[in-house]
Write an enzyme that holds these catalytic residues in place. Structure first.
Site, short mmCIF file in Angstrom:
data_model
loop_
_atom_site.label_atom_id
_atom_site.label_comp_id
_atom_site.label_asym_id
_atom_site.label_seq_id
_atom_site.Cartn_x
_atom_site.Cartn_y
_atom_site.Cartn_z
CB CYS A 1 28.40 50.58 18.79
SG CYS A 1 29.47 51.98 18.96
CG ASN B 1 28.46 50.68 23.52
OD1 ASN B 1 28.10 51.82 23.23
ND2 ASN B 1 27.66 49.81 24.12
N GLY B 2 30.65 53.69 23.42
CA GLY B 2 30.69 54.76 24.40
C GLY B 2 31.11 56.06 23.76
CG MET C 1 10.39 82.17 38.04
SD MET C 1 9.20 81.01 37.33
CE MET C 1 8.57 81.90 35.92
CD GLU D 1 11.44 65.62 36.97
OE1 GLU D 1 12.30 66.50 37.03
OE2 GLU D 1 11.68 64.41 37.04
CE LYS E 1 15.40 71.89 36.65
NZ LYS E 1 14.75 71.92 37.91
CB CYS F 1 3.66 83.99 37.23
SG CYS F 1 5.45 84.15 37.29
CB CYS G 1 9.69 78.62 42.02
SG CYS G 1 9.43 79.84 40.74
CB CYS H 1 4.77 81.46 44.71
SG CYS H 1 3.85 82.29 43.41
#
Lengths: 483, 1519
Positions: B30, B266-267, B509, B926, B977, B1142, B1148, B1153
């Site tokens: 909020c 708020n939380g 993996m 990413e 993860k 693979c 990895c 690899c």
């Protein structure tokens, strides 16, 4: 496990054989002594794969714990490695010497590099175990009272015997030859597998309580025959591990000519004479000073080459109907399949050393045995064939030979053993039983090894022997702890 | 407007638990605000201002599919005496003097009869408490005027006001306590009475003599029009607290609106379950003279059916009304991070330590405003995870809110601009007429008693005398290891790396092994539990970089009386690390402290007693624990040490949790400490479970012994571990780090609060086990019973103590991590891998079928939930030609987010080429993307990834990157993860990768666990809005991971306007992640997709979003099941990698690899043999596979299949001893349509409200500049509701000036006012923004080359460098550009800056965290933890007060003095700063350069320095 970057740092190296020129002078093993340090480096090449194909169905048929013992060798923990090895493999001392190493074909490192020298490591681990007395009898605490007769003492029969005995069943092994071991005794020549190794193993098995009967020809007709009915009636289970001993013949004109022998006869008599009298009794087919042609390019063919060379043959040729295999995997033979590629085995190497050339001739097929006027063997007429084994016109050629050895594989088991039992067989005349079930159409009779799956490798025989033992135990006891 | 109708049965409150939907996971978040007159002078203006404040935070509240149905809004004001006096007199009520009467706002049932019953109950209760009910007033409401939406109207209660007169003998405090008792009782009587149909409508908003709350299911703008009272000119107050709610659902609920009675929030309280249990247990020990026997009437203290905020309010009220001050109560519940604060006074620490002996923190992000009418205050959680800004004006007004600019204030009147800092409080005492700073409030409280003296009663472990050293190996180690389920992998992958690397070991993996409930292996019960994690509604914490706020320290043993600050309360045992060595355990076993006793409870039972023996023992230990309390023991030790040949042992987890719950139920739990002595627990996950279910400390003796053994036999060769003692230390250190990380995943910072919080979900445990041992834990597919549990235990025991005399000298290897023949099944086994590779490489359909058959019938069936489902055709099969084409189907396919960096360029580009060829989408992951790939090659081959991921590290997230996308994916969590950031080991960061990521070669990169701009649901709405501005043609996607409650989170995210949602399964792959996370965090996508689909349909939100899933999807069957459960798009990651070569090495993270995929090693990359065609071949075969299934099921299109769970059933043919208990009915429950006209797949677009953006105007004015580079310059006013200003503009510039090459200062815009969030986000080169005023959070986020200048209004009288200028997380992920800020920036300044040069005059905590490039000049104070994880770039600190040393986190950098070249650099930046902002600080420094420049420190990351030196050497040798 292993060394993370070992595979990048070190190249594949297998232990060398004794120098060819030296080793052809005797029937002692062709191998050199193990070098622990070098072996540790080879162990370090193992990548500890997330999915170790080497130990999977695509690789080792007995699922050897290869990544585990590769690492233990790297860590110099030989005894533990021997322990691990013994968990899955009844005769690593044999497979370490003679296995074509399906595992190495499936080794992941082999996708882009030379595979880990798995076989070499197995060999060394097994030898260490034997030399250091780590091979100890495991005598079962209690007996189940069940008895099992095993017909045939090759690797399938012996591994089944060991397994069954370990869980307390009483096992009797029947062998028609005078020595136990089947192909391991008389099929594989001494320079590849020293027979004292077999003896050492058998001693342990005897202490464990397994009974062995030699010169016991089950279902045979001679003096040494043993009645199949007796076995059937006096035991809880009969396991057939008679091997695929019917050799494939070469039915071309003049087949009956003297001087044409099946490879197995050549090899068996050779080893027997060697063991009985160090070849002094002369009761073997000698290749000395003869022009020898070996037909068939498999391991047996190679063993014939090696044996002929040791006899002191004059010349040596090896025919192979298949074309020369490629140097690298063909598209239809991808990893992790067993690589069908050009290799130089010990016999080929020896032949090259002595005669200066490789003995192998590819894409060739026998048309007719040639005979001298006196009826003795003169040689063979051949023709070249294409990839579909179709003769290529105009390529006939005559070859001189005093001794021709047929090493063209085997067709199936000799059926006399079970005559009258009315066992179902498959289209290749093998006893019909499903892999990993092993029960034949007669519920008391099980079959394993080459007599069930057809001619194959020692390691497959061990796989079959173990599986059959497991299933027999389950059959007898309802449950089993055998793997 | 009447388009959507609510079915009648859902009028009141949430739907009940249904299918996978469970209302207990509803979340909200909020905007909060406060307007007050410090002198306590009431006025109408305060009311009007409050209305303004709330309305201006409309974007922080949420609304559902109806624009005019809000999630809730409300206001708390000081009771307007005059107003009520006149209103009462109209009703003929004569109110007594102020303070002697109370007014309550009450929600009542609509049903007349039930309402009458309520009146009776209330009247009687008031009477019985000796007070007088004066009467009721109808609260006027006007839904039409307020344009309240139909869903809200339908759920609206009758709203009335209750007047109570105090018994004349009472003081106001006593009266308030009476009111409390009355309210508690009537609530229990009515809400708890099942005979009421509308009992849940009953709710007392407030009942107080000093304040009153008006609230409802309204938007902030509707609040005042709805309640004419609030608009009445007589309605005056000196204090108004407002709240607008953003909830994750669209279900009507009036009572969940805030403010609560004393506070608004708020939380989110992450530790709620543990807090609630603890409070329940404390009911057995609390005593108060103020309440006497009446205290019983207050129980349960925390009401059962309220939100986390409601519960907090309950407990706050309890603490406060039993005699503590408001501010002290708040300090107890939300303590600062005191344990490792180097700057905190000892006195304050002592207070916090003392209070920790009585109550655990209510942990989680929180901005709380609280009041009792006499004082008003606000506080922020220990890590400052919510924004809170305030202005103080000359005329004694204070305005505080989540944002600045919510109320126009004459700049010349502002005398102070401030913010709440982490853990800090602010307080206005109206009676004193002043604002009291944090330090003063707390000083007073911490000096109430001599806590330092009192705390000497604390016993530390060191105080206990060791009996004797006990770190050695006992008998029959291997047997015991086997019996407790140890394997060679336990040693190889978990324990040995744990002690060598001092952290939870890494793997890669993902987890493709069987779920415990499907495994043939005897799995430990621990394996049946999955860790939950924070996503979206609250952030995970970075437990490594932000370790300052984390703590494992706990006081254990019997607690005292919560309601009294008694010095005896603190006589407890202090445990700094709850993993006890054998010696430490011995100390506790043999206590010699007076009054303390320890009793050991033996967990073993006779093997011959079998299952019944186990059950019986489980009962017995609970009674034994109770007995121990009666016998006044202080600690019990649950021990399985006695395991042997003939006795088996209860699982330590089951025993611990059973006892814990038993004691909570009997309100005894706080009277004893529970310590576990176990051979079972050895991994971080095990320990976390034990703590999560109530353990106070653990002695994992077998883990120690097994490591001692490894040392002895030479397996463990680490020079740092020479002896057993070192091993114990290392183990404690490694597990500590791991435990902190698991806690942090859920956003919890102290073990004290984590204990008993049960942040787990079970997969495959039956109700029988859950109810007995783990009550309150979700277990949604049922599963094994005690019988199977016993069997597993027995099998393990037999492994250790076999009947036959076989060799137990070695450990088994059941292949849990790495595949093993005969081991646990893995979805990727040799057969699946080799047949898939053959199929893909040679386009061999036969091989594909072999692969699919094996995958479906063997590996998947033995491992995953979907393996146990089968198709059930309800339709006539159709011809395959009638099914939509493969070409159409493959457009629904995407490859997973695998960063360049985690995989090689070759692999990354192959995937992109393949997906572009196919018409599907590849994902950057990413790690950014090389701009070279944005353009299609001449041969038509495109290497551009359609999906550009935006993850927490923001690597390479430039405007150019965002512009070149078709989809922008916000990765909240990933399957392997969840709750953690990515890790890219240093070995994999080569020059190329470092360049793309704007980081330092050779330095490992860690993405923060949270997105630092997403701490709540309204924050993700903001980021979605930002990204949509950055690229209007891209769809915005949010990636979540399956866990219980994900459907609710997803609904919130859809309300936050995402276009696309990914629900990932727990089994997805990763390049590197702790094994604990790979194995034990997150849940299967089958559950997540089904829950999400069900929840979205229930909320009528499903049609607004595309739903995708991923996680080990391999075959057409997998895709079909995903579609039938509700997904319309499908992600593939591991399978495409396998087609490219693979072979699941799981290396990895080691960069080794061997097939050139997951490596940056140049030699190894040469070995890459994959081709894009392999991926294309494979995915077409999957599509064909799917079409065949569709034909059989009679579906022509995928859309028709979505959510058709009626076409699935449980495959009863699968016979397995464990599977019998599994129950898929919740997964296979068809989604319920609560609202009419609900669509079940994406058919509409979200309205992102871009038409309202200020950028539309800017674009118009900048047209010529964008087209031709002509200079433009103009002025513009700006308000906080103008969010993400400059981003759309930058996007347009980036399209034309592709190389970011618009000349500097081409576009100049001068803003005046308070900028909304994300001002100048991703501003590109060529644009200069000047702002006179101030700004909110996320200023210059992703700055991509632009120039940004902010300074306070010239007419303001305050000193710029002492006042707050901008909000949190400025310049997050900036990659280039310049920024000059004349004033202070709040928390997390320059986090992950990788290229911008910035000058600022002071910053909050965690400045320059994870910075990898650029320059930051700080001309003032820094907060705590400066430079944590900084690995690149340079910071210059003006260390005037010489206190920087205590405030920074020096793990990755060195503090240097400046060299000549640095000075030059610095001077230039400060000169710029002066020129742009007229900063007096800059002026002074420049004028006294020779002296002042000496006060600067240079912050130089160690690795960065190394790389710079290497480059220098290289240049020299080349030169």
């Amino acid at each position: 496990m292993g060394k993370t970057t070992g595979f990048k740092e070190f190249s594949r190296a297998v232990e060398p054989y004794r120098p060819a020129k030296e080793r052809v002078l005797d029937f002692k093993e062709i191998y050199t002594d193990h070098d622990d340090e070098k072996l540790a480096i080879q162990g370090a090449r193992c990548m500890d794969c997330g999915v170790p194909f080497c130990q999977s169905g695509e690789g080792c048929p007995v699922y050897n714990l290869i990544p585990e013992w590769n690492d233990l060798v790297y860590q110099n923990k030989w005894e533990e490695a021997f322990d691990k090895l013994m968990q899955t493999n009844n005769f690593p001392e044999v497979t370490g010497r003679v296995c074509p190493a399906v595992c190495e074909g499936a080794c992941v490192l082999g996708i882009t590099e030379s595979p880990v020298a798995i076989k070499n490591l197995e060999f060394a681990i097994a030898d260490k175990g034997f030399q250091n007395g780590w091979l100890k009898p495991h005598i079962p605490q209690e007996r189940t009272g069940k008895t099992i007769a095993i017909v045939g003492s090759g690797p399938a029969g012996l591994s089944a015997a060991q397994q069954l005995n370990s869980v307390g069943h009483s096992v009797k092994v029947y062998e028609r030859a005078d020595r136990i071991g089947g192909l391991m005794m008389y099929g594989i020549p001494n320079m590849k597998l020293d027979k004292s190794i077999i003896d050492q193993r058998l001693e342990v098995m005897k202490v464990e309580g397994i009974e062995f009967f030699t010169n016991a020809d089950v279902g045979g007709e001679g003096d040494n025959s043993v009645s199949m009915d007796d076995l059937y009636n006096n035991n809880d289970v009969v396991l057939l591990t008679t091997g695929a001993t019917k050799p494939r013949d070469l039915p071309i004109p003049n087949r009956e000519v003297e001087g044409v022998h099946f490879a197995m006869d050549f090899l068996r008599t050779n080893t027997k004479s060697l063991l009985d009298s160090d070849h002094n009794d002369g009761t073997y087919i000698s290749a000395k000073d003869k022009n020898v042609i070996v037909i068939g390019g498999g391991d047996t063919g190679t063993d014939c080459i090696g044996t002929s060379l040791r006899h002191g043959c004059k010349s040596l040729i090896n025919f192979e109907i298949m074309p020369e295999p490629p140097k690298e995997r063909a598209d239809n033979n991808p990893w992790p399949l067993f690589p069908r590629v050009y290799k130089v085995d010990y016999g080929h190497e020896e032949s090259r050393e002595i005669y200066g050339n490789d003995p192998r001739v590819y894409s060739i097929s026998g048309k007719e045995f040639l005979r001298n006027d006196d009826g003795t063997l003169k040689g063979i007429k051949t023709v070249e064939v294409d990839q579909n084994f179709q003769e290529i016109p105009g390529t006939e050629k005559d070859w001189e030979a005093d001794l021709i050895l047929l090493a063209m594989g085997f067709l199936g088991p000799e059926q006399y053993t079970v005559e009258g039992l009315d066992l179902e067989t498959d289209e290749r005349s093998n006893y019909k039983a499903e892999h990993n079930v092993h029960q034949t159409s007669d519920e008391k009779i099980f079959a394993a090894g080459d007599c069930r799956r057809g001619q194959s490798l020692v390691v497959w025989a061990i796989n079959e022997g173990r599986a059959a033992a497991r299933e027999i135990d389950r059959h007898l006891m309802g449950v089993t702890s055998l793997k | 407007m009447k388009k959507f109708k609510l079915k009648n049965k859902y009028r009141f409150g949430f739907p009940k638990k249904r299918g996978l939907y469970d209302p207990q996971f509803e979340k909200d978040s909020c905007g909060v605000g406060l307007v007050a007159n410090i002198k306590g002078i009431p006025s109408r203006k305060i009311m009007d201002d409050a209305f303004q404040v709330n309305s201006k935070m409309d974007h922080r509240g949420g609304c559902g599919f109806e624009e005019n149905t809000g999630d809730g809004a409300g206001i708390l004001v000081a009771l307007p005496d005059n107003f009520f006096r006149s209103e009462a007199s109209v009703l003929g009520i004569d109110l007594p003097s102020f303070g002697s009467y109370a007014v309550g706002n009450v929600f009542l049932p609509v049903d007349d009869e039930e309402r009458t019953k309520c009146y009776q109950i209330i009247d009687e209760t008031i009477k019985s408490e000796g007070q007088k009910c004066l009467g009721w007033r109808d609260v006027p409401v006007d839904a039409d005027k307020a344009d309240v939406g139909p869903a809200s109207r339908k759920a609206q209660p009758v709203i009335k006001q209750l007047f109570i007169e105090a018994n004349s003998n009472l003081t106001q405090d006593e009266f308030d306590r009476k009111l409390y008792i009355i309210r508690k009782q009537i609530s229990h009587l009515i809400r708890g009475d099942e005979s009421f149909n509308e009992g849940k409508l009953f709710y007392v908003c407030s009942l107080s003599s000093s304040v009153i709350v008006y609230k409802g299911m309204l938007t902030p703008a509707q609040l005042f029009p709805f309640y004419p009272d609030l608009e009445s000119v007589d309605f005056e107050t000196h204090l108004a607290m407002v709240h607008s709610r953003f909830s994750t659902n669209t279900f009507p609920s009036w009572d969940r609106a805030q403010p609560n009675r004393y506070m608004c929030h708020n939380g989110e309280i992450n530790t709620l379950k543990g807090n609630m249990n603890a409070m329940k247990a404390r009911q057995g020990t609390v005593r108060s003279d103020l309440f006497g026997d009446d205290i019983e009437k207050l129980f349960p203290i925390a009401e059962l059916d309220c939100t986390d905020s409601g519960s907090f309010d309950n407990v706050l009220e309890f603490l406060m009304l039993s005699g503590r001050s408001l501010q002290e109560s708040i300090m107890m519940m939300i303590p600062e991070a005191w344990q490792s604060d180097k700057n905190m006074s000892d006195k304050k620490k002592a207070f916090y330590q003392f209070s920790s002996s009585m109550i655990e923190p209510w942990d989680g992000p929180a901005s709380i405003v609280f009041t009792d009418g006499r004082k008003v205050g606000a506080v922020l959680d220990r890590n400052g995870l919510r924004p809170s800004r305030y202005y103080l004006t000359e005329d004694d007004n204070v305005i505080m809110a989540s944002e600045v600019g919510v109320l126009p204030v004459d700049p010349s009147k502002v005398i102070k601009k401030g913010r709440l800092q982490p853990g800090k409080m602010f307080l206005i005492d109206f009676s004193k007429g002043e604002m009291i700073p944090d330090e003063d409030i707390k000083t007073e409280i911490v000096n109430q008693h001599d806590y330092e003296q009192w705390n000497r009663a604390i016993v530390s472990l060191d105080d206990l005398k060791a009996e004797k050293e006990a770190e050695y190996i006992s008998e029959s180690l291997i047997s015991r290891m086997r019996a407790f389920g140890y394997t060679t992998e336990t040693m190889q992958f978990m324990l040995m790396p744990l002690v060598s690397e001092l952290r939870d070991p890494l793997g890669s993996m993902g987890n493709d092994a069987a779920l415990a409930c499907l495994s043939d292996k005897p799995r430990l019960i621990f394996d049946y539990f999955k860790q939950l994690f924070a996503q979206v509604t609250n952030p995970p914490i970075d437990s490594i970089r932000e370790e300052v706020i984390m703590s494992l320290e706990c006081l254990i043993g019997p607690e005292g009386n919560l309601l009294e600050n008694d010095k005896n309360n603190v006589k407890r045992l202090r445990v700094d690390n709850p993993i006890l060595s054998n010696t430490e355990l011995n100390q506790i076993k043999n206590l010699t402290i007076e009054g303390w006793n320890t009793r050991t409870i033996d967990l073993t039972y006779n093997i011959d007693d079998g299952l019944e023996g186990m059950k019986k023992r489980l009962e017995e230990i609970c009674s034994e624990a109770e007995q121990a309390i009666q016998d006044e023991c202080s600690f019990i030790i649950l021990s399985d040490r006695n395991i042997s040949n003939s006795v088996m042992t209860l699982s330590s987890l089951m025993a611990c949790s059973s006892i814990h719950h038993h004691l909570v139920q009997r309100q005894l739990r706080t009277k004893i400490g529970i310590i576990i002595e176990t051979g079972e627990a050895r991994e971080v996950h095990h320990h976390c479970l034990l703590f999560g279910y109530g353990a106070d400390a653990i002695n994992p003796y077998l883990a120690f012994e097994s490591l001692f053994q490894a040392l002895q036999d030479g397996s463990l060769t680490d020079e740092n571990l020479p002896n057993n003692q070192a091993i114990v230390e290392a183990y404690k250190k490694g597990t500590k780090k791991g435990i902190l990380k698991v806690m942090a995943k859920m956003g919890i910072s102290t073990l004290h609060s984590y204990k008993g919080a049960q942040i787990f979900e079970a997969v495959g445990l039956s109700d029988e086990i859950i109810e007995k041992s783990f009550p309150g834990t979700a277990s949604r597919v049922g599963g094994i019973t005690f019988d199977a549990l016993f069997n597993e235990q027995k099998r393990r025991h037999d492994l250790g103590y076999p009947k036959e005399e076989i060799n137990v000298t070695t450990l088994p290897n059941p292949g849990d991590f790495h595949w093993r023949n005969g081991g646990d099944s893995h979805m990727w086994d040799p057969k699946t891998i080799s047949s898939l590779q053959l199929a893909a490489r040679t386009n061999n359909e036969d091989a594909y079928w072999e692969f699919a058959k094996h995958a479906n019938e063997v590996s998947t069936k033995q491992s995953s939930l979907r393996g146990l489902l089968k198709f059930k055709s309800n339709n006539q099969p159709i011809e395959i030609d009638e099914v939509e084409s493969e070409k159409e189907i493959v457009k629904r396919f995407a490859t997973g987010a695998m960063s360049l960096g985690s995989i090689s360029t070759e692999s990354h580009e192959s995937l992109a080429i393949a997906m572009n060829q196919l018409g599907g989408k590849s994902n950057t992951g990413e790690g950014g993307e090389d701009p070279i790939r944005f353009k299609t090659n001449d041969d038509g081959v495109s290497k551009r990834s359609a999906i550009k991921q935006v993850a927490s590290g923001r690597f390479g997230v430039t405007m150019r990157y965002l512009t070149n996308s078709d989809e922008l994916q916000i990765k909240i969590s990933q399957g392997a993860k969840p709750g953690e950031g990515g890790e890219l080991p240093g070995k994999k960061v080569d020059d190329y990768i470092a360049k793309i990521r704007h980081s330092t070669p050779g330095v490992g990169l860690i993405s923060p666990p949270p997105h630092h701009d997403i701490y709540s649901i309204e924050d993700i709405a903001q980021l979605i809005h930002d990204l949509k501005n950055a690229n209007r043609t891209s769809r915005i996607s949010v990636k979540l991971v399956s866990e219980v409650g994900v459907g609710t989170v997803a609904a919130g995210v859809v309300k936050a306007k995402t276009d696309h949602l990914v629900i990932a399964g727990h089994d997805g792959g990763t390049g590197a992640s702790p094994l604990t996370s790979i194995k034990h965090a997150g849940l299967p996508w089958e559950l997540g997709v089904a829950e999400t689909h069900q929840t979205l349909v229930m909320n009528n939100l499903r049609s607004r979003v595309v739903l995708q899933t991923d996680g080990q999807i391999k075959t057409g069957r997998d895709v079909a099941i995903a579609a039938l459960l509700g997904a319309e798009e499908f992600g593939f990651a591991t399978a495409p990698l396998v087609t490219l070569g693979c072979i699941m090495m799981r290396k990895c993270h080691l960069n080794t690899c061997p097939v050139g995929i997951a490596t940056q090693d140049k030699e190894l990359r040469k070995k890459f043999k994959g081709k894009p065609e392999h991926v294309v071949n494979y995915l077409f075969m999957v599509a064909k596979d799917l079409r065949m299934i569709m034909a059989e099921l009679g579906f022509k299109t995928v859309n028709e299949m979505i959510g058709r769970v009626d076409c699935l059933e449980t495959d009863i043919a699968i016979d397995h001893w464990k599977r019998n208990g599994l129950d898929f009915s919740k997964i296979l429950q068809p989604a319920e349509k609560i609202f009419e006209n609900t669509e079940v797949y994406n058919i509409k677009e979200q309205n992102h409200g871009l038409d309202k953006a200020l950028d539309n105007e800017l674009l118009e004015k900048c047209e010529s500049a964008i087209k031709s580079g002509e200079k433009v310059s103009f002025d513009s006013p700006i308000l906080n509701i103008n969010r993400t200003v400059g981003t759309m503009l930058s996007n347009e510039v980036a399209k034309v000036w592709e190389e970011n090459n618009l000349p500097e200062d081409t576009i100049n815009i001068n803003f005046t006012g308070s900028a909304g969030q994300s001002f100048a986000a991703w501003l590109v080169k060529g644009i200069t923004f000047k702002l006179e005023g101030d700004a909110n959070d996320y200023v210059g986020k992703g700055l991509s080359g632009g120039k940004l200048i902010i300074y306070p209004p010239k007419e303001s009288k305050f000193t710029a460098e002492e006042n707050i200028l901008l909000g949190n997380v400025a310049l997050y992920g900036a990659t280039g550009g310049e920024a000059y800020f004349r004033g202070i920036a709040a928390e997390r300044f320059c986090v992950r800056n990788s290229g911008a040069s910035v000058v600022v005059e002071g910053i909050g905590d965690h400045g320059c965290e994870y910075m990898t490039g650029g320059k930051a000049v700080i001309l003032g104070e820094t907060g705590r933890n400066f430079g944590a994880g900084m690995s690149g770039g340079i910071a210059y600190i003006y260390n005037q007060n010489k206190d920087f040393d205590k405030k920074c986190n020096k793990e990755t950098f060195e503090i240097e003095s400046l060299m000549d070249e640095d000075l030059e650099d610095l001077k230039k930046l400060i000169t710029n700063h002066f020129n742009y902002t007229e900063s007096t600080v800059a002026k002074n420094i420049l004028e006294n350069w020779s002296d002042e420049s000496k006060k600067f420190l240079k912050i130089m990351p160690t690795d960065y320095k190394r790389v710079l030196n290497e480059m220098k050497t290289k240049l020299q040798s080349n030169g």
